[in-house]
Design a protein around this motif. Structure first.
Motif, PDB file in Angstrom:
ATOM      1  N   ASN A 212       0.818  -1.212   0.000  1.00 46.88           N
ATOM      2  CA  ASN A 212       0.000   0.000   0.000  1.00 46.88           C
ATOM      3  C   ASN A 212       0.854   1.265   0.000  1.00 46.88           C
ATOM      4  O   ASN A 212       1.952   1.295   0.562  1.00 46.88           O
ATOM      5  N   SER A 214       1.536   5.367   0.964  1.00 43.24           N
ATOM      6  CA  SER A 214       1.312   6.202   2.137  1.00 43.24           C
ATOM      7  C   SER A 214       1.827   7.602   1.862  1.00 43.24           C
ATOM      8  O   SER A 214       2.803   7.783   1.134  1.00 43.24           O
ATOM      9  N   TYR A 217       5.267   7.597   3.702  1.00 39.62           N
ATOM     10  CA  TYR A 217       6.157   6.445   3.635  1.00 39.62           C
ATOM     11  C   TYR A 217       6.422   5.938   2.217  1.00 39.62           C
ATOM     12  O   TYR A 217       6.911   4.832   2.035  1.00 39.62           O
ATOM     13  N   LYS A 220       4.086   2.213  -2.639  1.00 39.80           N
ATOM     14  CA  LYS A 220       4.246   0.825  -2.240  1.00 39.80           C
ATOM     15  C   LYS A 220       5.378   0.153  -3.015  1.00 39.80           C
ATOM     16  O   LYS A 220       5.676   0.505  -4.163  1.00 39.80           O
ATOM     17  N   GLN A 255       1.108   5.745  13.919  1.00 40.79           N
ATOM     18  CA  GLN A 255       1.323   6.036  12.504  1.00 40.79           C
ATOM     19  C   GLN A 255       0.285   7.039  12.009  1.00 40.79           C
ATOM     20  O   GLN A 255      -0.768   6.670  11.493  1.00 40.79           O
ATOM     21  N   THR A 257      -0.179   9.008   9.507  1.00 41.63           N
ATOM     22  CA  THR A 257      -0.626   9.145   8.115  1.00 41.63           C
ATOM     23  C   THR A 257      -1.097   7.825   7.530  1.00 41.63           C
ATOM     24  O   THR A 257      -1.334   7.730   6.341  1.00 41.63           O
ATOM     25  N   TYR A 258      -1.219   6.797   8.344  1.00 37.21           N
ATOM     26  CA  TYR A 258      -1.619   5.499   7.799  1.00 37.21           C
ATOM     27  C   TYR A 258      -2.655   4.855   8.717  1.00 37.21           C
ATOM     28  O   TYR A 258      -2.386   3.879   9.413  1.00 37.21           O
ATOM     29  N   ALA A 261      -5.015   1.069   9.300  1.00 38.24           N
ATOM     30  CA  ALA A 261      -4.097   0.184   8.594  1.00 38.24           C
ATOM     31  C   ALA A 261      -4.773  -1.163   8.364  1.00 38.24           C
ATOM     32  O   ALA A 261      -5.314  -1.751   9.300  1.00 38.24           O
TER      33      ALA A 261
END
Length: 369
Positions: A212, A214, A217, A220, A255, A257-258, A261
């Motif tokens: 995925n 982000s 991050y 993907k 986390q 920004t995610y 999850a």
């Protein structure tokens, strides 16, 4: 023929883990970035990326030289010109400059932007300082008055070594070097280059996921392998260490920004690893699978995460689908509690190794190259 001897995977401008300049960008400023090369040569060129830009960015002037050696400074050109534009969502490669560099040496690259860049494509976690100063400092020894620990626009350094034995490490914050001593170049990519004498490319992004995207991050792993590894000249081996964030982010509230999850199963991660293997083999690379490290006691641990990590590691070890396997799980495990990192290798968060742990990882990989 050129070989890539240093890389940083580009990311979307974002607030990131620590203060950085990616969202504000640069205007009438110079940016100096110092990177440690994993291979040498007689000529050097740089690669600049604006993968996440919506309009071109003009580089008015650029230079490169061995860090700490002002006499080695060389003006960089682009198709013979002193300045050029990095296209929106594209990249710019400099002309080769006559500059002898050796493996393990640091290269200082300076870019001057005479107009506003807007948000800058960057790499969030450099674990070494980049410097900013007013005006054109491409020929200056100093004059920089601000610093962050991120890289901007610069995504590769290549030399004319003509080697075809570079190793690319593909992963998340463990590959990026989180937990290593900042400014000391003690990531496992650095240790592996010193151990083997081969160029080693670090294609890690802190927080990266296999399945995925982000905001902080990166894209993907399934989508970025081609750009961040396969497009670089000279790579013949890929080491994959990815999937722990896919497993662990559903266990933690840390986390921002995610969220939410997804809860990921081993079969999904195995399918993702198979796709990485397919892409890499299609480019002619040898592909090595690395087992996920122990993470008991960390914010990523939970019963489901532990189960899925075990299942994925068993598949990596026993399926025979990778060309070779490096068992980092066992190499770094605490003999008294194999679900946790050995205390001597733990940076303190029970998730990321310290300098000693990264050195052990490099030794383990070197044995299967």
């Amino acid at each position: 023929m050129f070989t890539t001897v240093w890389t940083a995977s580009p990311q979307l401008p974002s607030e990131g883990f620590t203060p950085n300049w990616s969202r504000e960008g640069f205007w009438r400023q110079s940016l100096r970035q110092v990177v440690r090369l994993s291979g040498g040569g007689e000529r050097v060129r740089i690669r600049l990326s604006h993968a996440y830009g919506t309009s071109p960015v003009r580089v008015a002037a650029a230079s490169a030289g061995r860090a700490g050696e002002p006499g080695s400074l060389r003006r960089l050109t682009f198709a013979g010109a002193a300045g050029a534009e990095i296209p929106a969502r594209g990249e710019l490669v400099s002309d080769p400059a006559e500059l002898a560099v050796g493996a393990g040496e640091s290269l200082a690259v300076t870019l001057y932007f005479d107009g506003a860049t807007g948000p800058a494509t960057f790499h969030a976690q450099a674990f070494t300082r980049s410097y900013r100063g007013e005006g054109d400092l491409t020929a200056a020894a100093d004059g920089f008055d601000a610093a962050t620990e991120s890289w901007y626009f610069l995504t590769a350094v290549e030399t004319d070594a003509g080697r075809r034995d570079a190793v690319a490490l593909f992963g998340d914050s463990i590959t990026d070097g989180f937990g290593s001593t900042p400014g000391a170049d003690r990531r496992w990519s650095d240790a592996l280059a010193a151990r083997t004498g081969r160029p080693v490319l670090n294609a890690g992004i802190g927080g990266n996921l296999l399945l995925n995207d982000s905001a902080w991050y990166g894209e993907k792993g399934l989508n970025r392998l081609s750009r961040d590894v396969l497009a670089h000249p000279g790579v013949d081996t890929l080491v994959v260490l990815l999937g722990l964030n896919d497993i662990g982010f559903s266990e933690t509230d840390e986390q921002p920004t995610y969220k939410p999850a997804p809860v990921v199963e081993a079969a999904e991660l195995i399918a993702g690893h198979r796709e990485l293997i397919r892409q890499a083999r299609g480019a002619g690379l040898r592909v090595i699978g690395a087992t996920l490290l122990p993470f008991g006691g960390s914010d990523h641990w939970g019963e489901h995460a532990a189960k899925v990590s075990h299942e994925l590691n068993e598949w990596i070890r026993g399926s025979g689908e990778y060309d070779a396997v490096v068992d980092l799980d066992r190499a770094l495990a605490d003999p008294q509690d194999p679900g946790r990192l050995r205390p001597a290798y733990d940076s303190g968060d029970h998730l990321h190794p310290n300098d000693a742990g990264y050195a052990v990882m490099a030794e383990a990989v070197a044995d299967v190259l």
